[in-house]
Each structure stands twice: as C-alpha cells, then as structure tokens.
Design an enzyme around this catalytic site. Structure first.
Site, mmCIF file in Angstrom:
data_model
loop_
_atom_site.group_PDB
_atom_site.id
_atom_site.type_symbol
_atom_site.label_atom_id
_atom_site.label_comp_id
_atom_site.label_asym_id
_atom_site.label_seq_id
_atom_site.Cartn_x
_atom_site.Cartn_y
_atom_site.Cartn_z
ATOM 1 C CG HIS A 1 63.341 39.068 33.790
ATOM 2 N ND1 HIS A 1 64.123 37.987 34.110
ATOM 3 C CD2 HIS A 1 63.628 40.021 34.716
ATOM 4 C CE1 HIS A 1 64.832 38.256 35.200
ATOM 5 N NE2 HIS A 1 64.557 39.489 35.575
ATOM 6 C CB SER B 1 54.578 36.882 2.513
ATOM 7 O OG SER B 1 53.862 35.713 2.186
ATOM 8 C CE LYS C 1 54.363 38.160 7.857
ATOM 9 N NZ LYS C 1 54.663 36.709 7.826
ATOM 10 C CD GLU D 1 63.066 37.429 9.751
ATOM 11 O OE1 GLU D 1 62.930 36.245 9.438
ATOM 12 O OE2 GLU D 1 62.234 38.311 9.461
#
Ligand code: ARG
Length: 464
Positions: A156, A277, A283, A290
């Site tokens: 979980h 970024s 970043k 992804e």
C-alpha cells in the site's frame, strides 16, 4: 502507375484509393524478408520444374541484386507502389523482362505477406530477447552489489517489512525472465511456413512446401492453407508479450521516478540520463522513466488494435489484415527503444544506501519481528501482535523507533521482553532471518542470483 492486377479493370485507380490502399510506406521495412522468401520460392519452382532451373537462377540472383541495391541506397522505394511485394516484382520485371513475370507463379501475396511477417518477427524477437538478457544482467549486477543494502519493503506504499535492494531488483528479474519465455513461446508457435498456401487453397502446381519451409528456417509448413494465410495469432501474442514487458518496465520506471524524488532520494540518476527544466534551475527530472511509463500505453493500444481487427474476420485473407503490421512494428520499435535506454540508465544510476537505511529505520518495519520475538518466548501470535501494536503507539507518542524504546517500556508491556529484543529487531538481523526460498536474506537472494546466472544468463545461442 499501372497495377500488376489491372487485367480485368478498365479504369485507372482513383489517386485517393491508391493512397488509402497502399502499404509500401510501412511494409517496405520487410524488403529483406520479402526477397528472401521470393528467392526460396523461385528456387523451389526451379527444382520442381515449374520454371526452368536457368530461369530460377537468373531470378534469384536478380532478386539478391535488388536487395543489395535497396540496402546500399541505390534503389529507393516507389511511394506509388501498392506494397513491398508488388514493388519487388515490378522492379524484377523491369530488370529481367519476361522471366521476372514468372516469379509469382504458384503463390499469392496472401501467403507471401504472411511468410514475410513471420520472418520479420523472428528477427525482432531475437533482438528483444537479447536486450532483455542485458537488462536481466544489469539488474543482477545491481543485486550482487547490494545483498546487504537494507531498504523498506512496501505494501500500500506504506513501509511494511525490511528487505534489501538486491531482493527488490531480483523481483524485476523474475518478471523479465518470464517475458523472455513469452517471446520464446511466441517464436516457437509461429515458426511454421505459410508459403505455398497461395491465396487460400494452395495451388495445382506440384510445389514443395517442405523444401521452402526448411530453406526459410521454419519447423514445418502450416498444416491448413486457410489458416496459413489468415492466422495472425502470432501478432497478437507478440504484442501481448511486448505490452506486458512494457508494463513491467513501466512499474520499474514508476519506482525509479519515486526514488528520485526528494521524498525518497533512494537513487541519483547520472546526468547523462536525466533532464533539466527550462524555468526551474534546481530541477533534475527522470524523463526517461516517465516516457517509458507513457509509451506503455501505445503498446497496450497496439494489442487492442490487433484483437479488434481480427475479431470479426471471416476466413481467409481480408484486407483488414494489412493493419497488423503497423501495430507489430510500433510495439517492436517502442519496446526496443525503451530497453536500449533503460539499461545504461540503470547501469549508471547511483543508489543512495544511507537514505534507504534511514527510511528503513522509520515506520516500524521491524514490528512483525518484534511480535515474532514474543512468539519465540511462548506468546500466541495474535496476543503478541496486540502487545506490539500498543508499543508502536507508545513509540509514536514519544517520537522514537522501536529500537530506541527503553527496555523498561518493553518490560511494562510484557514480562517476556529482555535485552535480547534489540538484537531481534535489528534491521539487518530481521532481513537475515528471512531466509526462506525467495526471501530477502542475502543467502536466499544469492541463491536466486546463482540460479539466474546458470539458466537465463547462460548463452542461449551457439554463436554466443
Ligand atoms: N499489403 C497486403 C497486406 O499487407 C498484402 C496482401 C495483399 N493481398 C490481397 N489479396 N490484396 O496484407
């Protein structure tokens, strides 16, 4: 351009129909398979006396020259051609004249395209399995270096019990090992030759299907000609194996994305495998992961496309089947691209052991071990569970971990506790105790690694 099948037609094809009908823009990828299949076919025609030996030799050698010319960039595909089969035949006839027109004796594009696609897919499967092997090797390498790297195991997404990074990586090894088997199975099931099935009902010429099957590396000719030209099970199985492999890559990617976040910081990707970024100078993003996660959607789509195309088709060939190739090609390309990038990304990633251990220390992941300690001293498990539950509540109140709780607090909740409880709940001790087959104990994971090294990672082809 005039069609090879123009005989019974009195008009040229509407330009829009021509474009709509044409598959050369994608099936040209199978030119080598198409030509290899044609060489086998014409060689057989020569052996059987259906064309003369001399004609067969001439046609075969000109076909080989066409293949070379395409490979070397001397011959470009004609975008006007209907498909790769027509293109090659037209080119052959342009070069040889009359003998070129004999190539298509005793066959149809229906068996031709089916044989081409199977040969094409065999190659892609070989490549994919080889790449999966490299991925397994990489994961095993990480596991070998991290047999004692303690981290929290989750259920979980809540910290649950202590495991090691090695144990976690080897879970993925099992997934990819099964994926390799799925691709092998797909290869084995489809390795029968449709050549000679003709349009649907074979031919009256005395062809030798056994010979062409053998020449093209198939185990046997397909046993039923209707099935031979209309079966696309192998495309479904290939896309299914690809979609499942991508799903596994996606789960791994998702974990790496989380592990890269400051909330986890279990891993630092190499600068060559992360991006920045345009606005936020701080970043460092795990774009590769992804994209893998995102591209998984395509491969699932390819699988659904194929199943949907096939579900209502009567026997035998229908033009709907032309839609099979783009789905298969897209799945193969996507999977290969993702495999080729994830391997070096994993190889260069730096796992931050201190953060894994620090996370393991929080969240009471040794609570089960604490309960098992009481069970060892004679308390029934359910009672021990309740005692430790109360202790966890006390720790939460005090803001400490179980291992930081003073002995008197332990003793206050049960007489059975003694100072050896600290050994029983020591994280690495907890991991080492789980030595059942498949467990996280370093010796259990090392045994698993050994098994993988002596099976999956053993050379599977003679040339290796
Ligand atoms: N381009 C076609 C395909 O990919 C080749 C087979 C065409 N057969 C036919 N009967 N029109 O399916």
């Amino acid at each position: 351009m005039a069609k090879l099948w123009k005989g019974r037609f009195s008009k040229e094809l509407d330009e829009r129909v021509n474009d709509f009908n044409s598959s050369i823009s994608f099936d040209s990828a199978m030119y080598l398979e198409d030509i290899t299949g044609s060489i086998a076919h014409v060689t057989m025609l020569g052996r059987q006396g259906i064309v003369t030996e001399e004609e067969a030799k001439k046609i075969a050698s000109e076909l080989a020259a066409i293949a070379d010319d395409i490979t070397e960039g001397r011959l470009a595909f004609d975008p006007e051609a209907e498909d790769i089969h027509m293109f090659v035949e037209e080119e052959l006839t342009k070069r040889l004249g009359a003998p070129g027109k004999k190539l298509h004796t005793a066959r149809s594009r229906n068996d031709q395209v089916a044989v081409d696609l199977r040969m094409y897919m065999r190659k892609r499967i070989d490549e994919i399995v080889g790449m999966l092997r490299k991925l397994v090797e990489t994961l095993v390498g990480i596991a070998e270096n991290n047999l004692e790297t303690v981290m929290p195991g989750y259920t979980h997404l809540q910290r649950a019990q202590p495991i090691t990074l090695a144990h976690h990586m080897m879970a993925y090894v099992e997934m990819f090992r099964r994926d390799m088997t799925r691709f092998f199975n797909c290869f084995e099931l489809m390795n029968e030759s449709p050549l000679g099935c003709g349009a649907l009902a074979t031919t009256t010429y005395p062809i030798d299907r056994e010979y062409t099957a053998k020449m093209l590396g198939f185990d046997a000719p397909c046993a039923n000609s209707l099935d031979g030209v209309s079966d696309r099970d192998y495309c479904v199985e290939f896309c299914s194996a690809a979609a499942l492999t991508m799903t596994h890559l996606s789960r791994l990617s998702e974990e790496i994305i989380m592990w890269c976040s400051w909330e986890f910081k279990f891993v630092e990707l190499d600068d060559a495998y992360a991006t920045g970024s345009s606005i936020m100078p701080q970043k460092k993003n795990p774009d590769i992961c992804e994209l893998i996660r995102g591209k998984t959607g395509r491969t699932v789509g390819d699988l659904i496309t194929l199943l949907t195309v096939l579900k209502g088709l009567p026997l035998a060939y229908n033009k709907d089947m032309q839609e099979d190739k783009e789905a298969v090609f897209d799945s193969a390309d996507t999977l290969k691209q993702c495999l080729s990038i994830i391997v070096p990304m994993l190889k260069t990633a730096r796992f931050i052991k201190e953060n894994m251990l620090a996370a393991a220390k929080k969240g009471f992941i040794n609570a089960t071990d604490c309960a098992d300690y009481l069970v060892g001293k004679g308390m029934p498990f359910r009672d021990a569970y309740a005692v430790v539950g109360a202790l966890v509540a006390k720790c939460t109140e005090k803001g400490v971990g179980l291992d930081e709780l003073p002995l008197e607090d332990f003793k206050a909740s049960s007489e059975l506790f003694d100072s050896d409880v600290y050994d029983a709940i020591d994280l690495i001790g907890c991991v080492k105790g789980r030595k059942a087959v498949g467990g996280p104990a370093p010796e259990a994971v090392a045994a698993h690694i050994e098994k993988i090294r002596s099976t999956v990672l053993k050379p599977w082809r003679e040339e290796e």
